[in-house]
Design an enzyme around this catalytic site. Structure first.
Site, short mmCIF file in Angstrom:
data_model
loop_
_atom_site.label_atom_id
_atom_site.label_comp_id
_atom_site.label_asym_id
_atom_site.label_seq_id
_atom_site.Cartn_x
_atom_site.Cartn_y
_atom_site.Cartn_z
N HIS A 1 0.84 -1.21 0.00
CA HIS A 1 0.00 0.00 0.00
C HIS A 1 0.87 1.26 0.00
CE1 HIS A 1 -3.63 2.36 1.29
NE2 HIS A 1 -2.70 3.11 1.84
N GLU A 2 1.79 1.34 0.95
CA GLU A 2 2.63 2.54 1.05
C GLU A 2 3.53 2.69 -0.17
OE1 GLU A 2 1.86 4.70 3.22
OE2 GLU A 2 0.63 3.41 4.51
N HIS B 1 1.79 4.83 -2.65
CA HIS B 1 1.98 6.26 -2.34
C HIS B 1 3.39 6.70 -2.73
CE1 HIS B 1 -1.74 7.06 -0.23
NE2 HIS B 1 -1.53 6.16 0.72
N GLU C 1 -4.58 8.20 -2.67
CA GLU C 1 -5.10 6.91 -2.21
C GLU C 1 -5.37 5.99 -3.40
OE1 GLU C 1 -5.15 5.87 0.87
OE2 GLU C 1 -4.70 7.79 1.83
#
Lengths: 496, 496
Positions: free
Chosen positions: A264-265, A268, A294
């Site tokens: 997930h990160e 980003h 997001e």
């Protein structure tokens, strides 16, 4: 001699802000990762001083005439977009007097600090005292922003995170989700009740988990020359585009969260790492919005990372780094990562129930900011919506209810919608990619990720804030944000 | 209403500077420890912006009238000392125009950056080109500081690090050392040639070395609630008093350097951690000078850490953390830590030969700044003094000669004397402590360190910059700095 002297002066001023923001980002990262407890107070004072300095730079009296005069200069399309973003920063900053910003920061820090002990103690009454002060000051900011921007109070706050998005549109998008989500959850649960998923057997040594996470970051083409992976209680992506700092957290009991949190990160992080180098220092180089941000983390985590195809890549790595075991067969790993279970906690929620957590927060915080409900009304509203959307009973359980998130403690009202908007955008990006690449899943399963990564780079990362969100979306996917893609994605993955 | 409005305004202004210095310290620590290579350029730009901002704060036009007016206000002794230190900061800062500071910073960064590859390549000619530019700009700064302070050019630079110290006094102190050092080295070497020291058998796992270092930091009462130990190529103590960041470096081949380096930095760290809390944010809370700072690290490393008595504490810890072996008997560890061997490299030098490295640098940099020699003359001067003081032949070996230190690359001229002045102060502190505690060595050997630590706290740490250095020295030890204590210490330890 330049044809746009005012614009050039503005560029120099914003470059200075960028450099102070760099120091702010690194100090925030350090505060989340390595600071010893005794360093907190001095750090807060230093961060407060820097925040005040940045606010003064953004509201410096010379900026308004320069912005007016630059608007009459001959600028190319990129410079004009940059000027639009400068105006946005300036409009938001000048709406708020220094003293109010400072007072709100202090109240937010106090509320957040007390919350750390009030939450485990389930002390809603104590928390509510501080929260009321945060809400009072946030409403005052919302009023001033509302006057300046000509928006409703909540929309004015949301515009800080999601420029151009309005609650009428959020209502439309989330209204669609509310109409089909409870039924979808029931169907998925009924289906999964008949399926067997083997739990993975730990313990999983932390050093092996870290090596696995870094290996998967490399697979996702994270550039370690310009970034790092560390540990923090609340995982996040920080730092600066030239030096992206992401974090995860490890538990020896299970590997699932550290690994998927890192994926997930990394979404980003790659957006940040690929903000166009030539524009860095200027507002046009900033990420477009928090929902678009997001959409990148969720493209990595949900669209790619939890896909059945990606399990062909993950499963061998799990065996390599954590040792072979029956749970590490691709189909079973897919099962582990797609289990749907309504629960109390947003950050632990699965992909299907997550929107319910966001929608209820959005609806409550909007009422709160518009003055249509008060802090004391929150628990009853919370209990009602949790029961309605997820059939979960939260009565009296404040710590796993309205006290679970940090956002309300420190004034980040208007942020929550971005999570589910991001999930919708991510679904739309992948729907678009699939129309262009019929064999996408088999490419992914073979480790060929360029179909996904190149598309995101060309359509999202490289554009940064060049276009407003709606135009970015249309250029990338041929139309405006359409929640049907999100629904279709969930149905395909969970009922297909 | 206050009786000293100008002083109060100054205090507020210096508190703001302190908070920006906090951000500078943390960013510098990060730059030395965790930054990925790709982050360097953006960090340099951000640090340059912050340095320029701090220079503007220190030279703000409102400070001069406030300083003049505060001098006529009714101030207590501490406030008057604080005002004296404010005036010092202001006098130094206002001597230098922004543009020159900026130009010197750029030239220093360029020279230092190129040096990293020029040094391993032994490329004196390439290095000299950049160094000449650094020297040119440093001389210009020295001239301006000289005019402002009424000091010789070199003394004006040295005053940045060692307020009140003048080269006439350094000549006197170092002249004494030069008169007895070569003979002392010869005697010690002759004596040690007859002694046997068992080398420790590695490898020594890095995790065990780190645990050992942290254990010894605890023994020395470092407060981990307000600080950390990390790794960097060049060990240092940074951070802020509320959050002290020290570093060491590990090699699996040997434990000696990481451990003794950590003890050295812990001396710096405890001085920082014990700057009086009530004064923090004000110049009077700053460490008195760099020589006094080095006197703390050398009190920990040389006076305490390499003493025969301290080996009674270290030896059992070595066995506990690194495993038992014959080398880890107290007498042998003392032997390991007191071997005297003239060599090329200052930072690897033992306690006895170290002053020779400092004296030759001091003499060369003074000539250079006063315009009495040029960059091209450095190698010959270096070779001559190394032969004279240490009987070491450095001809043609620039990388282990005048290219070995970072100080000259980035403009820190006037710093080198502080190392050996610090060694002299440390010897004087311990001579004083011994007059008050006859049983000091047996106390240390039993692990009772309060005799040393309490004395340092009461006489050095708690006074911070309240007194000028000479008064601090007289109050602590009953007289001015006297190099006879240093000589007596070396003779007692190495010939006793």
């Amino acid at each position: 001699v330049t044809a746009h002297p005012s614009y050039d002066q503005l560029s120099a001023a914003f470059l200075r802000m960028y450099r102070f923001e760099h120091l702010q980002a690194i100090a925030m990262w350090d505060h989340a990762t390595y600071i010893p407890p005794g360093g907190n107070d001095a750090r807060s004072a230093a961060m407060g001083e820097l925040a005040a300095h940045l606010h003064r730079l953004r509201t410096a009296p010379e900026l308004a005439p320069l912005l007016a005069s630059a608007a009459t200069e001959a600028l190319d399309e990129l410079a004009r977009a940059n000027l639009r973003e400068m105006q946005r920063v300036h409009r938001h900053a000048t709406a708020l007097p220094d003293a109010l910003v400072h007072e709100a920061t202090i109240a937010g820090a106090r509320c957040e600090h007390a919350w750390r002990t009030q939450r485990p103690a389930n002390d809603w009454a104590g928390f509510a005292v501080n929260l009321k002060e945060v809400v009072r000051l946030t409403r005052r900011q919302a009023e001033l922003l509302s006057d300046q921007l000509g928006l409703s109070k909540y929309d004015a706050l949301m515009d800080r995170f999601e420029p151009g998005m309005r609650s009428a549109e959020v209502d439309r998008l989330f209204g669609a989700v509310k109409s089909w989500l409870p039924e979808l959850i029931r169907k998925v649960r009924a289906r999964q009740a008949k399926q067997t998923v083997i739990a993975a057997n730990g313990p999983f040594p932390l050093a092996a988990q870290k090596a696995l996470c870094e290996r998967v970051m490399k697979l996702l083409q994270f550039d370690f020359d310009g970034g790092r992976l560390d540990v923090s209680t609340h995982p996040f992506t920080g730092g600066v585009p030239e030096d992206v700092r992401l974090t995860t957290r490890y538990s020896a009991d299970q590997f699932e969260n550290s690994l998927m949190g890192t994926i997930h990160e990394t979404g980003h992080a790659r957006y940040e790492q690929h903000r166009p180098r030539a524009w860095l220092g200027q507002p046009v180089s900033e990420a477009r919005s928090m929902a678009i941000h997001e959409s990148q983390s969720l493209s990595f985590e949900m669209q790619l990372g939890r896909s059945r195809a990606f399990m062909q890549l993950l499963a061998p790595l799990l065996r390599e780094y954590l040792g072979a075991q029956p749970a590490f067969e691709p189909d079973n790993v897919f099962g582990l990562y797609t289990r749907v279970r309504p629960g109390f906690i947003r950050v632990d929620a699965d992909e299907v129930t997550y929107p319910a957590h966001v929608i209820l927060r959005y609806e409550i915080e909007r009422l709160l900011i518009e003055g249509e409900c008060e802090v004391d009304d929150i628990p009853a509203l919370w209990d009602e919506q949790m029961m309605k959307l997820l059939e979960v009973d939260t009565r009296g359980n404040y710590k796993d209810g309205p006290m679970q998130d940090i956002h309300w403690t420190d004034g980040a009202y208007g942020y929550f919608p971005c999570y589910t908007l991001g999930a919708m955008y991510a679904a739309q990006w992948f729907a678009t990619i699939r129309t262009q690449r019929a064999a996408l899943d088999s490419e992914i399963a073979r480790g060929e990720l360029s179909g996904v990564l190149d598309w995101l780079q060309a359509n999202i990362w490289e554009n940064a804030s060049r276009f407003e969100t709606d135009e970015l979306t249309r250029r990338a996917s041929g139309g405006p944000l359409d929640p049907a893609h999100f629904k279709a994605h969930l149905e395909a993955r969970y009922l297909g």
